[in-house]
Design a protein around this motif. Structure first.
Motif, PDB file in Angstrom:
ATOM      1  N   MET A 142      -3.967  22.742 -11.565  1.00 22.94           N
ATOM      2  CA  MET A 142      -3.620  22.166 -12.684  1.00 22.94           C
ATOM      3  C   MET A 142      -2.183  21.519 -12.549  1.00 22.94           C
ATOM      4  N   ALA A 143      -1.199  22.366 -11.892  1.00 25.54           N
ATOM      5  CA  ALA A 143       0.075  21.902 -11.708  1.00 25.54           C
ATOM      6  C   ALA A 143       0.782  22.668 -10.494  1.00 25.54           C
ATOM      7  N   ARG A 144       1.702  21.998  -9.617  1.00 32.44           N
ATOM      8  CA  ARG A 144       2.271  22.352  -8.429  1.00 32.44           C
ATOM      9  C   ARG A 144       3.681  22.333  -8.441  1.00 32.44           C
ATOM     10  N   TYR A 145       4.384  23.356  -7.943  1.00 31.99           N
ATOM     11  CA  TYR A 145       5.935  23.627  -8.198  1.00 31.99           C
ATOM     12  C   TYR A 145       6.526  23.911  -6.783  1.00 31.99           C
ATOM     13  N   LEU A 197       0.724  -1.266  -0.048  1.00 33.74           N
ATOM     14  CA  LEU A 197      -0.188   0.159  -0.078  1.00 33.74           C
ATOM     15  C   LEU A 197       0.843   1.361  -0.008  1.00 33.74           C
ATOM     16  N   ARG A 198       1.891   1.207   0.906  1.00 37.28           N
ATOM     17  CA  ARG A 198       2.704   2.338   0.865  1.00 37.28           C
ATOM     18  C   ARG A 198       3.259   2.597  -0.601  1.00 37.28           C
ATOM     19  N   GLN A 199       3.794   1.509  -1.452  1.00 38.68           N
ATOM     20  CA  GLN A 199       4.217   1.762  -2.807  1.00 38.68           C
ATOM     21  C   GLN A 199       3.077   2.425  -3.626  1.00 38.68           C
ATOM     22  N   GLN A 200       1.841   2.017  -3.484  1.00 37.49           N
ATOM     23  CA  GLN A 200       0.983   2.743  -4.095  1.00 37.49           C
ATOM     24  C   GLN A 200       0.770   4.127  -3.778  1.00 37.49           C
ATOM     25  N   TRP A 201       0.599   4.178  -2.521  1.00 40.32           N
ATOM     26  CA  TRP A 201       0.353   5.674  -2.036  1.00 40.32           C
ATOM     27  C   TRP A 201       1.578   6.560  -2.565  1.00 40.32           C
ATOM     28  N   LYS A 202       2.714   5.912  -2.316  1.00 32.94           N
ATOM     29  CA  LYS A 202       3.777   7.001  -2.932  1.00 32.94           C
ATOM     30  C   LYS A 202       3.554   7.639  -4.334  1.00 32.94           C
ATOM     31  N   LEU A 203       3.039   6.760  -4.986  1.00 34.73           N
ATOM     32  CA  LEU A 203       2.525   7.461  -6.272  1.00 34.73           C
ATOM     33  C   LEU A 203       1.615   8.299  -6.213  1.00 34.73           C
ATOM     34  N   LEU A 204       0.510   8.223  -5.458  1.00 31.72           N
ATOM     35  CA  LEU A 204      -0.643   8.954  -5.107  1.00 31.72           C
ATOM     36  C   LEU A 204      -0.252  10.351  -4.399  1.00 31.72           C
ATOM     37  N   GLU A 211      -0.045  11.479 -18.092  1.00 27.36           N
ATOM     38  CA  GLU A 211      -1.030  12.316 -18.403  1.00 27.36           C
ATOM     39  C   GLU A 211      -2.381  11.646 -18.296  1.00 27.36           C
ATOM     40  N   GLY A 212      -3.295  12.516 -17.674  1.00 31.81           N
ATOM     41  CA  GLY A 212      -4.622  12.106 -17.511  1.00 31.81           C
ATOM     42  C   GLY A 212      -4.662  11.402 -16.118  1.00 31.81           C
ATOM     43  N   SER A 213      -3.559  11.099 -15.413  1.00 30.87           N
ATOM     44  CA  SER A 213      -3.808  10.556 -13.871  1.00 30.87           C
ATOM     45  C   SER A 213      -4.372  11.145 -12.975  1.00 30.87           C
ATOM     46  N   GLN A 214      -4.531  11.026 -12.030  1.00 27.94           N
ATOM     47  CA  GLN A 214      -4.877  11.555 -10.688  1.00 27.94           C
ATOM     48  C   GLN A 214      -3.779  11.980  -9.567  1.00 27.94           C
ATOM     49  N   ILE A 215      -2.507  11.377 -10.181  1.00 29.98           N
ATOM     50  CA  ILE A 215      -1.378  11.394  -9.226  1.00 29.98           C
ATOM     51  C   ILE A 215      -1.016  12.784  -8.866  1.00 29.98           C
ATOM     52  N   ILE A 216      -0.657  13.259  -7.866  1.00 24.20           N
ATOM     53  CA  ILE A 216      -0.247  14.362  -7.185  1.00 24.20           C
ATOM     54  C   ILE A 216       1.258  14.531  -7.276  1.00 24.20           C
ATOM     55  N   LEU A 261      -0.814  11.726  -1.882  1.00 25.92           N
ATOM     56  CA  LEU A 261      -1.773  12.128  -0.805  1.00 25.92           C
ATOM     57  C   LEU A 261      -2.947  11.046  -0.673  1.00 25.92           C
ATOM     58  N   PHE A 262      -3.167  10.678   0.626  1.00 25.11           N
ATOM     59  CA  PHE A 262      -4.048   9.676   1.037  1.00 25.11           C
ATOM     60  C   PHE A 262      -4.579   9.579   2.510  1.00 25.11           C
ATOM     61  N   GLU A 263      -5.696   9.005   2.523  1.00 25.67           N
ATOM     62  CA  GLU A 263      -6.499   8.973   3.894  1.00 25.67           C
ATOM     63  C   GLU A 263      -5.639   8.326   5.047  1.00 25.67           C
TER      64      GLU A 263
END
Length: 470
Positions: free
Chosen positions: A211-214, A30-37, A230-235, A39-41
């Protein structure tokens, strides 16, 4: 199949070990997946669930203490060194300089009830996993309005020792881009190490349409991050090299930003710090958010009605109760917020000259002395008072803020809304950083890197903003 007592006795620890192993593997996945996301609950299966529940309980009680014991009319020196300890069932919570941070929250137009509700709502905290080298843990309240970050004891001591001049800076420049620290706490759980953490206002709030964060440091080495697919919800928070070829389009608001970045980084230089970041995000403006120019007279009246000027008295003796205009009693007390029907004025309006009858900047001949507020503006005395107000407005580098939930960190350009703030201001230029600077000079002789002296860091970030804004 049946097992005898001895078999059951032996199988129990084995089963428990296997269960723990499976749980660790599951959590690792789960941590590996969440690292991609990013932000998670933080739900009941999360390693930080217990900690964040205690933080919420402790913060609710700490804010309730402020609600039950209203702030004095004036802050005193003792408020800066005040420590309040509250004992809970499984932990204890210390709150540092509570009245000082409460006064800052009030000056931002924030009630203690809404602050408490956000920090201790039933919704789970969120964890943000970034590509930062920091070992800190980052949490967001469920509404994403406030950031909670664990800090070292040294960093907390640095903030508290400089709290007075930090507050003075925000008083002198109420529209500063520096991150707004809203609380400093320490939690002690039985049989665990003490944890220090701070509460900050999130620069990227609300983030629904961003749209984008820096994360900008003004240098090259290690300043690239692979973008999200492109098109993903990953932050993903991108960096300097990702921004190359782009610009912050502010038009007439550009001079204000350049000046404020100069002011804030000069302040950080006096603290002898480096390695801070300029956070930047953008989103398109809706049609009803596009800028419309305001007359000079309207600007003056909005300025006077929207916020009071801070007292010039020393901070320790200043009033913490901002004076509200009766006509705007229900409005936010954040300095400079404009009403719904108005938008951010053009910077050229701030620089316009005017005669005793307030000539409007849009080219009117000045014969109409009635402002768009419907109030008569008469004579030299009225004009003189407004001129003094405008001078104070300009000396503090104020602007009329957009009518938005996070106005101090929001700047509207002609087509884009930008979220801008300066964060991570705790890294001092001590012996270790000087050695790191020498080592990086040898390793990266032809590239710019983050570890430079505070004056050089300040100058370089200002130069980056100047080169990347239009």
């Amino acid at each position: 199949m049946f097992m005898n007592y001895s078999e059951m006795e032996m199988s129990g620890p084995s089963v428990n070990r296997r269960s723990r192993t499976v749980k660790r593997r599951r959590w690792g996945g789960l941590r590996q997946q969440w690292k991609l996301l990013g932000l998670f609950e933080i739900d009941q299966e999360h390693e930080f669930y217990s900690l964040t529940c205690m933080m919420k309980e402790g913060l609710r009680a700490a804010v309730q203490n402020t609600i039950d014991n209203p702030l004095p009319d004036e802050l005193c020196e003792d408020d800066y060194s005040l420590e309040v300890t509250q004992i809970h069932k499984d932990f204890r919570m210390e709150t540092y300089a509570g009245p000082v941070f409460a006064s800052l929250r009030r000056s931002l137009g924030m009630t203690e009830k809404e602050y408490q509700q956000s920090l201790s709502s039933e919704g789970c905290y969120l964890q943000f996993i970034s590509n930062s080298k920091s070992k800190a843990d980052f949490f967001l309240t469920n509404d994403k309005r406030f950031f909670l970050k664990t800090q070292s004891k040294r960093e907390v001591q640095f903030l508290l020792s400089n709290l007075s001049i930090y507050m003075e800076h925000l008083e002198k420049y109420p529209h500063s881009l520096l991150v707004k620290f809203l609380g400093v706490h320490r939690i002690k759980i039985a049989n665990q190490r003490k944890k220090y953490f701070i509460v900050m206002q999130s620069v990227f709030y609300p983030d629904d349409r961003i749209m984008a964060r820096y994360d900008i440091k003004g240098c090259e080495v290690s300043r690239w991050t692979d973008p999200a697919p492109e098109g993903s919800q990953i932050i993903v928070v991108l960096k300097d090299l990702n921004f190359e070829g782009q610009f912050i389009h502010l038009d007439q608001q550009r001079p204000w930003l350049l000046r404020q970045v100069e002011i804030d980084t000069a302040f950080l230089q006096t603290l002898n710090v480096l390695d801070y970041s300029l956070l930047l995000a953008h989103q398109p403006l809706h049609q009803d958010e596009l800028s419309q120019s305001l007359s000079f007279a309207t600007l003056i009246m909005r300025t006077k009605k929207s916020f009071p000027f801070f007292s010039k008295r020393p901070l320790a003796g200043r009033s913490v109760n901002p004076v509200s205009s009766p006509t705007h009693a229900a409005s936010p007390t954040v300095p400079g917020v404009v009403a719904d029907e108005d938008s951010t004025p053009l910077a050229s309006e701030l620089n316009c000259t005017h005669n005793s009858h307030i000539t409007e900047c849009n080219g009117n001949d000045g014969t109409d002395n009635t402002s768009l507020e419907g109030e008569n503006i008469e004579g030299p005395s009225r004009a003189g008072a407004e001129s003094a107000d405008l001078q104070a407005f300009q000396s503090q580098n104020r602007r009329l803020l957009p009518n938005f939930k996070n106005p101090l960190h929001v700047i509207d350009g002609p087509e884009q809304r930008y979220f801008i703030g300066i964060i991570d201001i705790f890294t001092g230029y001590g012996f270790r950083k000087r050695l790191e600077h020498l080592w990086k000079r040898l390793r990266h002789p032809s590239q710019t890197f983050s570890t430079v002296s505070p004056p050089a860091y300040c100058h370089r970030l200002c130069h980056w903003v100047q080169d990347h804004t239009k």
